[in-house]
Scaffold this motif. Structure first.
Motif, short mmCIF file in Angstrom:
data_model
loop_
_atom_site.label_atom_id
_atom_site.label_comp_id
_atom_site.label_asym_id
_atom_site.label_seq_id
_atom_site.Cartn_x
_atom_site.Cartn_y
_atom_site.Cartn_z
N ARG A 54 57.53 -54.83 10.42
CA ARG A 54 57.03 -55.76 11.44
C ARG A 54 56.58 -54.99 12.69
O ARG A 54 55.64 -55.38 13.36
N ARG A 55 57.26 -53.89 12.99
CA ARG A 55 56.84 -53.06 14.12
C ARG A 55 55.47 -52.45 13.84
O ARG A 55 54.64 -52.36 14.74
N GLN A 61 53.18 -53.81 11.99
CA GLN A 61 52.25 -54.93 12.15
C GLN A 61 51.94 -55.17 13.62
O GLN A 61 50.78 -55.35 14.00
N GLU A 62 52.97 -55.18 14.44
CA GLU A 62 52.77 -55.40 15.88
C GLU A 62 51.92 -54.28 16.48
O GLU A 62 51.04 -54.53 17.30
N ARG A 70 48.23 -54.73 18.24
CA ARG A 70 47.97 -54.24 19.60
C ARG A 70 46.74 -53.33 19.63
O ARG A 70 46.00 -53.30 20.61
#
Length: 106
Positions: free
Chosen positions: A91-92, A94-95, A99
């Motif tokens: 998920r990091r 993906q984030e 960004r």
């Protein structure tokens, strides 16, 4: 009636993402082995159109496969490496990706 204000502030970056001129450095919660090297930070380069097109071609219509192919290309790692990541660390990634592709002046 809801009033819309002109608040144009962007959401602050989480402490585990550092944006650079060429991409993002993402600190993982749990170290993982990428290309036979155990790391706790991942460098993700900013995607270009070619990356997106290649991932789409390899994915054969699957949104999940498209994202996996794209992330493998952007962090220069294999699919098996990504499969070993915890969901939280994925998920990091993906984030970090979102960004990198969001327009910062909208």
């Amino acid at each position: 009636m809801t009033q819309v204000t002109g608040n144009t502030e962007t959401t602050p970056l989480p402490s585990w993402i550092v944006l650079t001129d060429s991409g993002a450095v993402i600190t993982l919660k749990h170290p993982v082995e990428l290309n036979s090297v155990k790391v706790n930070k991942v460098n993700m380069r900013a995607p270009c159109v070619r990356d997106t097109r290649a991932a789409a071609a390899a994915a054969n219509g699957s949104a999940e496969a498209h994202e996996l192919h794209l992330f493998c290309s952007l962090i220069e790692a294999g699919k098996d490496d990504l499969d070993r990541m915890t969901q939280r660390d994925y998920r990091r990634l993906q984030e970090g990706y979102f960004r990198l592709v969001e327009e910062d002046e909208l």
